[in-house]
Design an enzyme around this catalytic site. Structure first.
Site, PDB file in Angstrom:
ATOM      1  N   SER A   1     -13.084 -47.459 -35.009  1.00  0.00           N
ATOM      2  CA  SER A   1     -14.436 -47.470 -34.456  1.00  0.00           C
ATOM      3  C   SER A   1     -14.363 -47.309 -32.946  1.00  0.00           C
ATOM      4  CB  SER A   1     -15.134 -48.794 -34.790  1.00  0.00           C
ATOM      5  OG  SER A   1     -16.352 -48.928 -34.072  1.00  0.00           O
TER       6      SER A   1
ATOM      7  N   TYR B   1     -14.174 -57.438 -34.231  1.00  0.00           N
ATOM      8  CA  TYR B   1     -14.256 -56.097 -34.821  1.00  0.00           C
ATOM      9  C   TYR B   1     -13.469 -55.083 -33.992  1.00  0.00           C
ATOM     10  CZ  TYR B   1     -16.632 -51.949 -36.784  1.00  0.00           C
ATOM     11  OH  TYR B   1     -16.930 -50.742 -37.378  1.00  0.00           O
TER      12      TYR B   1
ATOM     13  N   LYS C   1     -10.253 -52.959 -35.239  1.00  0.00           N
ATOM     14  CA  LYS C   1     -10.338 -51.504 -35.324  1.00  0.00           C
ATOM     15  C   LYS C   1      -9.313 -50.813 -34.431  1.00  0.00           C
ATOM     16  CE  LYS C   1     -13.462 -50.774 -38.416  1.00  0.00           C
ATOM     17  NZ  LYS C   1     -13.019 -50.200 -39.726  1.00  0.00           N
TER      18      LYS C   1
END
Length: 313
Positions: free
Chosen positions: A161, A174, A178
């Site tokens: 991401s 997150y 990622k």
């Protein structure tokens, strides 16, 4: 122009391939599973059926995608195991082998969100996100790699991401997961290259339930969400299908992005400028280093700063 034979070969290049798609019950994963099946692959549709935060489970989520594939004339089976546990990852791989006799493609798409500012984030929120994204990608890779090594072929497609590649506010867990997936993918590509196995990452720009909770309190936030809603999960699937094919046998260790109808390849960290001191560096002399290198420092940015233009849809 291509010949009719070449056209048919291209349309069926995933024929008799077997794919596992994690998080395949909704959004991007669902679109990938459907397209791989349309391209001839037999698909293990893996989805726990939980919420965007990973809580709960619902077997109907995977079952419905399996039914869609079968209605299209394809072959698919459901898997409800969680990728965050290694023993479950081995069961997912065994489901492919017992159902279809082989395994060729692993798409690590499963993910959850537990957004929180770093100074408020709990250990549980950190652990839960890394368990699904990063550990889950490792678990599936580790479970499938021996089979790929033995058959001298295979495809890993992992999902990263721009929250990790570029940065985002309130997503330390997150973003770390990622960006960790990028490192895992590069190591996988290097370790498995001699066995004709590739590994690549995809950074998707698409409207999905994982970003459906973005605040829409201000006009700017509302405008941003409206732009994101133009980006269909279906835009992501063709690149994944291509990377799964024999035609992508020489593509490995790369980071791709898909933003609407635009496909990009991301740069990877390399030195951009250096300084040298024959006498070695001291704390005081490092002020000169800062002056020499500062023009090459990367600014603190979020994805919207790097992609300020309208999506190409």
């Amino acid at each position: 122009r291509i010949s009719e034979l070449e056209r048919v070969e291209r349309l069926t290049q995933l024929q008799n391939k077997v794919a596992i798609v994690t998080g395949a019950g909704r959004g991007i994963g669902r679109e990938i599973a459907l397209l791989l099946a349309k391209e001839g692959a037999k698909v293990v549709v893996n989805d726990l059926g939980g919420g965007s935060d990973g809580q709960g489970n619902n077997s109907k989520v995977a079952d419905e995608v399996v039914q869609e594939i079968k209605q299209l004339g394809g072959e698919a089976v459901a898997s409800y195991d969680s990728v965050s546990h290694y023993e479950c990852a081995t069961k997912i791989v065994e489901t492919a082998l017992s159902s279809f006799g082989r395994l060729d493609i692993v798409v690590n798409n499963a993910g959850i969100l537990r957004d929180r500012m770093l100074f408020k984030m709990s250990e549980e929120e950190w652990d839960a996100v890394l368990a699904v994204h990063l550990k889950g990608s490792f678990n599936m890779t580790r479970a499938a790699a021996p089979y790929f090594k033995e058959q001298q072929s295979g495809r890993f497609i992992n999902f990263t991401s721009t929250s990790g590649l570029i940065g985002n506010v309130g997503q330390a867990n997150y973003a770390a997961a990622k960006l960790g997936i990028v490192g895992l993918t590069k190591s996988t590509a290097l370790d498995m290259a001699r066995y004709n196995v590739t590994a690549n990452t995809v950074a998707p720009f698409a409207w999905s339930r994982l970003i459906g909770s973005i605040p829409t309190e201000t006009d700017d936030q509302k405008a941003r969400v409206e732009k994101l809603k133009q980006l269909s999960p279906a835009h992501i699937a063709p690149l994944v299908a291509f990377l799964s094919s024999d035609e992508a046998a020489d593509v490995s260790g790369q980071i791709f992005g898909v933003r609407g109808k635009e496909i990009m390849v991301f740069s990877q960290p390399r030195p951009v400028r250096s300084v040298y001191n024959a006498e070695g560096w001291s704390v005081d002399s490092l002020s000169a280093m800062k002056g020499a290198l500062q023009s090459s420092f990367t600014p603190l940015e979020v994805s919207a700063d790097v992609f300020p233009y309208e999506p190409l849809v």
